[in-house]
Design a protein around this motif. Structure first.
Motif, PDB file in Angstrom:
ATOM      1  N   ARG A   1       0.824  -1.203   0.000  1.00 12.10           N
ATOM      2  CA  ARG A   1       0.000   0.000   0.000  1.00 12.10           C
ATOM      3  C   ARG A   1       0.864   1.261   0.000  1.00 12.10           C
ATOM      4  O   ARG A   1       0.540   2.239  -0.662  1.00 12.10           O
ATOM      5  CB  ARG A   1      -0.926  -0.006   1.207  1.00 12.10           C
ATOM      6  CG  ARG A   1      -2.013  -1.079   1.150  1.00 12.10           C
ATOM      7  CD  ARG A   1      -2.879  -1.051   2.387  1.00 12.10           C
ATOM      8  NE  ARG A   1      -3.914  -2.072   2.323  1.00 12.10           N
ATOM      9  CZ  ARG A   1      -4.782  -2.297   3.300  1.00 12.10           C
ATOM     10  NH1 ARG A   1      -4.726  -1.571   4.419  1.00 12.10           N
ATOM     11  NH2 ARG A   1      -5.691  -3.232   3.180  1.00 12.10           N
ATOM     12  N   GLN A   2       1.938   1.221   0.775  1.00 14.91           N
ATOM     13  CA  GLN A   2       2.812   2.386   0.813  1.00 14.91           C
ATOM     14  C   GLN A   2       3.448   2.636  -0.548  1.00 14.91           C
ATOM     15  O   GLN A   2       3.598   3.779  -0.978  1.00 14.91           O
ATOM     16  CB  GLN A   2       3.884   2.188   1.882  1.00 14.91           C
ATOM     17  CG  GLN A   2       3.346   2.256   3.308  1.00 14.91           C
ATOM     18  CD  GLN A   2       4.443   2.027   4.327  1.00 14.91           C
ATOM     19  OE1 GLN A   2       5.435   1.358   4.045  1.00 14.91           O
ATOM     20  NE2 GLN A   2       4.271   2.575   5.513  1.00 14.91           N
ATOM     21  N   ILE A   3       3.838   1.544  -1.226  1.00 14.75           N
ATOM     22  CA  ILE A   3       4.419   1.699  -2.556  1.00 14.75           C
ATOM     23  C   ILE A   3       3.381   2.258  -3.524  1.00 14.75           C
ATOM     24  O   ILE A   3       3.659   3.165  -4.313  1.00 14.75           O
ATOM     25  CB  ILE A   3       4.972   0.354  -3.060  1.00 14.75           C
ATOM     26  CG1 ILE A   3       6.194  -0.057  -2.226  1.00 14.75           C
ATOM     27  CG2 ILE A   3       5.327   0.428  -4.542  1.00 14.75           C
ATOM     28  CD1 ILE A   3       6.758  -1.405  -2.609  1.00 14.75           C
ATOM     29  N   ALA A   4       2.146   1.719  -3.469  1.00 15.30           N
ATOM     30  CA  ALA A   4       1.093   2.175  -4.380  1.00 15.30           C
ATOM     31  C   ALA A   4       0.774   3.650  -4.173  1.00 15.30           C
ATOM     32  O   ALA A   4       0.428   4.361  -5.125  1.00 15.30           O
ATOM     33  CB  ALA A   4      -0.158   1.327  -4.185  1.00 15.30           C
ATOM     34  N   ALA A   5       0.886   4.119  -2.931  1.00 17.82           N
ATOM     35  CA  ALA A   5       0.569   5.516  -2.632  1.00 17.82           C
ATOM     36  C   ALA A   5       1.753   6.444  -2.832  1.00 17.82           C
ATOM     37  O   ALA A   5       1.605   7.664  -2.761  1.00 17.82           O
ATOM     38  CB  ALA A   5       0.072   5.620  -1.187  1.00 17.82           C
ATOM     39  N   SER A   6       2.910   5.889  -3.096  1.00 21.39           N
ATOM     40  CA  SER A   6       4.114   6.698  -3.220  1.00 21.39           C
ATOM     41  C   SER A   6       4.144   7.438  -4.551  1.00 21.39           C
ATOM     42  O   SER A   6       3.684   6.922  -5.574  1.00 21.39           O
ATOM     43  CB  SER A   6       5.349   5.798  -3.105  1.00 21.39           C
ATOM     44  OG  SER A   6       6.511   6.491  -3.497  1.00 21.39           O
ATOM     45  N   GLU A   8       6.620   7.672  -6.212  1.00 21.68           N
ATOM     46  CA  GLU A   8       7.575   6.889  -6.990  1.00 21.68           C
ATOM     47  C   GLU A   8       6.990   5.534  -7.377  1.00 21.68           C
ATOM     48  O   GLU A   8       7.737   4.608  -7.701  1.00 21.68           O
ATOM     49  CB  GLU A   8       8.850   6.669  -6.169  1.00 21.68           C
ATOM     50  CG  GLU A   8       9.599   7.943  -5.833  1.00 21.68           C
ATOM     51  CD  GLU A   8      10.386   8.441  -7.028  1.00 21.68           C
ATOM     52  OE1 GLU A   8      11.385   7.800  -7.388  1.00 21.68           O
ATOM     53  OE2 GLU A   8       9.981   9.458  -7.614  1.00 21.68           O
ATOM     54  N   ALA A   9       5.651   5.402  -7.360  1.00 24.03           N
ATOM     55  CA  ALA A   9       5.014   4.102  -7.579  1.00 24.03           C
ATOM     56  C   ALA A   9       5.422   3.478  -8.910  1.00 24.03           C
ATOM     57  O   ALA A   9       5.711   2.281  -8.986  1.00 24.03           O
ATOM     58  CB  ALA A   9       3.492   4.247  -7.511  1.00 24.03           C
ATOM     59  N   GLU A  10       5.467   4.272  -9.974  1.00 28.29           N
ATOM     60  CA  GLU A  10       5.815   3.719 -11.278  1.00 28.29           C
ATOM     61  C   GLU A  10       7.274   3.283 -11.332  1.00 28.29           C
ATOM     62  O   GLU A  10       7.625   2.337 -12.026  1.00 28.29           O
ATOM     63  CB  GLU A  10       5.527   4.739 -12.379  1.00 28.29           C
ATOM     64  CG  GLU A  10       4.079   4.776 -12.801  1.00 28.29           C
ATOM     65  CD  GLU A  10       3.611   3.409 -13.309  1.00 28.29           C
ATOM     66  OE1 GLU A  10       4.207   2.894 -14.266  1.00 28.29           O
ATOM     67  OE2 GLU A  10       2.669   2.855 -12.730  1.00 28.29           O
ATOM     68  N   LYS A  11       8.111   3.960 -10.586  1.00 24.87           N
ATOM     69  CA  LYS A  11       9.522   3.576 -10.556  1.00 24.87           C
ATOM     70  C   LYS A  11       9.721   2.293  -9.763  1.00 24.87           C
ATOM     71  O   LYS A  11      10.576   1.468 -10.086  1.00 24.87           O
ATOM     72  CB  LYS A  11      10.353   4.702  -9.949  1.00 24.87           C
ATOM     73  CG  LYS A  11      11.848   4.422  -9.920  1.00 24.87           C
ATOM     74  CD  LYS A  11      12.626   5.615  -9.398  1.00 24.87           C
ATOM     75  CE  LYS A  11      14.123   5.332  -9.408  1.00 24.87           C
ATOM     76  NZ  LYS A  11      14.909   6.496  -8.931  1.00 24.87           N
ATOM     77  N   LEU A  12       8.905   2.103  -8.712  1.00 22.68           N
ATOM     78  CA  LEU A  12       9.073   0.954  -7.831  1.00 22.68           C
ATOM     79  C   LEU A  12       8.333  -0.288  -8.313  1.00 22.68           C
ATOM     80  O   LEU A  12       8.576  -1.383  -7.814  1.00 22.68           O
ATOM     81  CB  LEU A  12       8.594   1.317  -6.422  1.00 22.68           C
ATOM     82  CG  LEU A  12       9.365   2.454  -5.734  1.00 22.68           C
ATOM     83  CD1 LEU A  12       8.692   2.829  -4.431  1.00 22.68           C
ATOM     84  CD2 LEU A  12      10.813   2.060  -5.502  1.00 22.68           C
ATOM     85  N   ARG A  13       7.425  -0.132  -9.270  1.00 21.95           N
ATOM     86  CA  ARG A  13       6.652  -1.279  -9.744  1.00 21.95           C
ATOM     87  C   ARG A  13       7.572  -2.313 -10.393  1.00 21.95           C
ATOM     88  O   ARG A  13       8.494  -1.979 -11.116  1.00 21.95           O
ATOM     89  CB  ARG A  13       5.599  -0.815 -10.753  1.00 21.95           C
ATOM     90  CG  ARG A  13       4.733  -1.936 -11.317  1.00 21.95           C
ATOM     91  CD  ARG A  13       3.518  -1.360 -12.033  1.00 21.95           C
ATOM     92  NE  ARG A  13       3.880  -0.458 -13.110  1.00 21.95           N
ATOM     93  CZ  ARG A  13       4.108  -0.856 -14.368  1.00 21.95           C
ATOM     94  NH1 ARG A  13       4.030  -2.134 -14.688  1.00 21.95           N
ATOM     95  NH2 ARG A  13       4.413   0.036 -15.301  1.00 21.95           N
ATOM     96  N   ARG A  14       7.311  -3.590 -10.119  1.00 23.99           N
ATOM     97  CA  ARG A  14       8.119  -4.671 -10.669  1.00 23.99           C
ATOM     98  C   ARG A  14       7.268  -5.577 -11.545  1.00 23.99           C
ATOM     99  O   ARG A  14       6.094  -5.799 -11.265  1.00 23.99           O
ATOM    100  CB  ARG A  14       8.765  -5.495  -9.546  1.00 23.99           C
ATOM    101  CG  ARG A  14       9.756  -4.702  -8.713  1.00 23.99           C
ATOM    102  CD  ARG A  14      10.975  -4.314  -9.538  1.00 23.99           C
ATOM    103  NE  ARG A  14      11.948  -3.553  -8.775  1.00 23.99           N
ATOM    104  CZ  ARG A  14      12.058  -2.235  -8.827  1.00 23.99           C
ATOM    105  NH1 ARG A  14      11.217  -1.528  -9.578  1.00 23.99           N
ATOM    106  NH2 ARG A  14      12.987  -1.613  -8.133  1.00 23.99           N
ATOM    107  N   GLU A  15       7.873  -6.103 -12.581  1.00 21.97           N
ATOM    108  CA  GLU A  15       7.217  -7.055 -13.461  1.00 21.97           C
ATOM    109  C   GLU A  15       8.117  -8.268 -13.626  1.00 21.97           C
ATOM    110  O   GLU A  15       9.348  -8.136 -13.636  1.00 21.97           O
ATOM    111  CB  GLU A  15       6.931  -6.428 -14.828  1.00 21.97           C
ATOM    112  CG  GLU A  15       5.904  -5.312 -14.791  1.00 21.97           C
ATOM    113  CD  GLU A  15       5.587  -4.788 -16.179  1.00 21.97           C
ATOM    114  OE1 GLU A  15       6.211  -5.274 -17.153  1.00 21.97           O
ATOM    115  OE2 GLU A  15       4.720  -3.902 -16.293  1.00 21.97           O
ATOM    116  N   PRO A  16       7.538  -9.472 -13.741  1.00 24.38           N
ATOM    117  CA  PRO A  16       8.379 -10.670 -13.916  1.00 24.38           C
ATOM    118  C   PRO A  16       9.091 -10.657 -15.258  1.00 24.38           C
ATOM    119  O   PRO A  16       8.578 -10.127 -16.248  1.00 24.38           O
ATOM    120  CB  PRO A  16       7.372 -11.823 -13.829  1.00 24.38           C
ATOM    121  CG  PRO A  16       6.066 -11.211 -14.225  1.00 24.38           C
ATOM    122  CD  PRO A  16       6.097  -9.801 -13.727  1.00 24.38           C
TER     123      PRO A  16
END
Length: 395
Positions: A1-6, A8-16
């Motif tokens: 939730r903290q990442i989603a609200a940050s 920097e969310a797009e920078k922190l998002r990870r994909e396999p």
């Protein structure tokens, strides 16, 4: 939730990210095809050809253990596992049906009846050990050398492999006391003393990679010095991989790959890690690989079209994107290997009393991993080196 609200969310998002098991690229596949036809069907690696060869993405120049299942999928099929491969030569364990005597040369694992068989083997500095289906262990003396390639071969017919597992000990001591250490930086590595701007597990990877330590020294130099004493005959090898700066999924470009320039491997003196034999790769404006002795250039090679690494510029500056570098000393001979190929050799008329191993670089950003330090001389030589450094005589 903290990442989603940050913010920097797009920078922190990870994909396999997925990689193929087998293919033609040394950067993007776990096994690289070098001949024949190889494919994965129903989770099984199948090879055919005369010969068929695939090479594992990582080299292992020290002790290791391998376990796998194998099935000869056609009458008369023959295969082999090659360890410690260097320039086409290595320690070969044949895989044949029946009693294994049909072709009869070299170590052979007799697979007996049809169907799947489990093969386990261990390789150290002096012997190759193997067993089939949990049976009696067999072994032969071998000349280990300093090759590290892991190759599967199909000499005839069709052969299937499954559940391949390779294990490398973090620390090993041979029968004669020679030591080796293997560091992949998947944990806190306390065997090294850091000088300069190093970051544990920094960066991301677009090519095949596992874990690493990052050197971010766009100015100045960074070295990792092993805390143990070695020598004088020793091998140090490492993977150099491109370091990546992540910007964000919503940015263009989303990331930048930095050039792995000015890479350094040292066999140093007790009082000065840089003062013995120092190898620099991708140096002098990416044009030369140079060996220094006590700070003086003694051997060099131009990095032209024949060199195993090529600087291309652009998004991925070097090709290949991951490389294996090694510095080897045996007696008065010092060798440099790049991707398993000897690129230069120097005969020292007055060998230096080296006992320190260090790796790193300068004016660069690079990821380093899979570091091997392997002693090639008996442990008594360590005391002799200490005596030489103090001005004493070597017994």
């Amino acid at each position: 939730r903290q990442i989603a609200a940050s913010p920097e969310a797009e920078k922190l998002r990870r994909e396999p990210k997925f990689v193929r098991v087998v293919g033609n690229s040394t950067d993007y596949h776990l096994w690289t095809s070098e001949g024949g036809h190889w494919a994965v069907h129903d989770g099984v690696l199948r090879g055919r050809g005369s010969p068929g060869r695939v090479r594992f993405w990582q080299s292992f120049e020290g002790a290791l253990a391998v376990r796998f299942r194998v099935r000869l999928a056609a009458p008369g099929s023959r295969a082999a596992l090659v360890l410690g491969e260097h320039s086409g030569e290595g320690i070969r364990l044949g895989l044949e049906g029946g009693d294994g005597r049909a072709q009869g040369s070299g170590p052979m694992a007799a697979l007996g009846a049809e169907g799947w068989h489990e093969v386990a083997l261990r390789l150290d500095d002096e012997r190759l050990h193997w067993q089939v289906d949990g049976g009696a262990e067999r072994g032969v003396p071998v000349e280990r050398g300093w090759g590290g390639g892991v190759v599967l071969e199909v000499a005839a017919g069709a052969v299937e492999f499954d559940d391949i597992e390779i294990r490398v000990p973090r620390e090993a001591v041979g029968p004669d006391g020679r030591r080796s250490y293997f560091h992949v930086f998947d944990r806190r590595e306390t065997a090294w003393r850091a000088e300069g701007p190093w970051i544990d597990h920094g960066g991301i990877a677009c090519a095949v990679a596992s874990s690493w330590v990052s050197l971010e020294a766009l100015e100045g130099e960074g070295l990792l010095r092993h805390k143990a004493t070695f020598g004088p005959d020793v091998m140090v090898a490492m993977n150099s991989e491109e370091n990546t700066e992540w910007i964000g999924w919503d940015r263009n470009p989303s990331h930048v790959h930095h050039a792995q320039d000015n890479l350094v491997l040292c066999l140093g003196l007790p009082e000065d890690a840089r003062g013995g034999y120092r190898l620099e790769v991708n140096s002098q404006d990416r044009r030369r690989t140079v060996l220094y002795r006590a700070g003086v250039e003694v051997a060099a090679v131009e990095q032209d079209a024949r060199f195993p690494i090529r600087y291309l510029g652009g998004h991925a500056p070097y090709s290949p994107r991951r490389n294996r570098l090694a510095l080897v000393r045996v007696g008065s001979t010092v060798r440099a290997l790049v991707r398993g190929i000897e690129v230069l050799r120097y005969e020292d008329p007055e060998p230096l009393p080296t006992s320190v191993v260090a790796i790193g670089g300068y004016r660069t950003r690079v990821n380093i991993t899979h570091v091997l330090v392997r002693e090639l001389s008996p442990p008594g030589a360590v005391a002799a080196v200490a005596g030489m450094a103090a001005g004493g005589a070597v017994p």
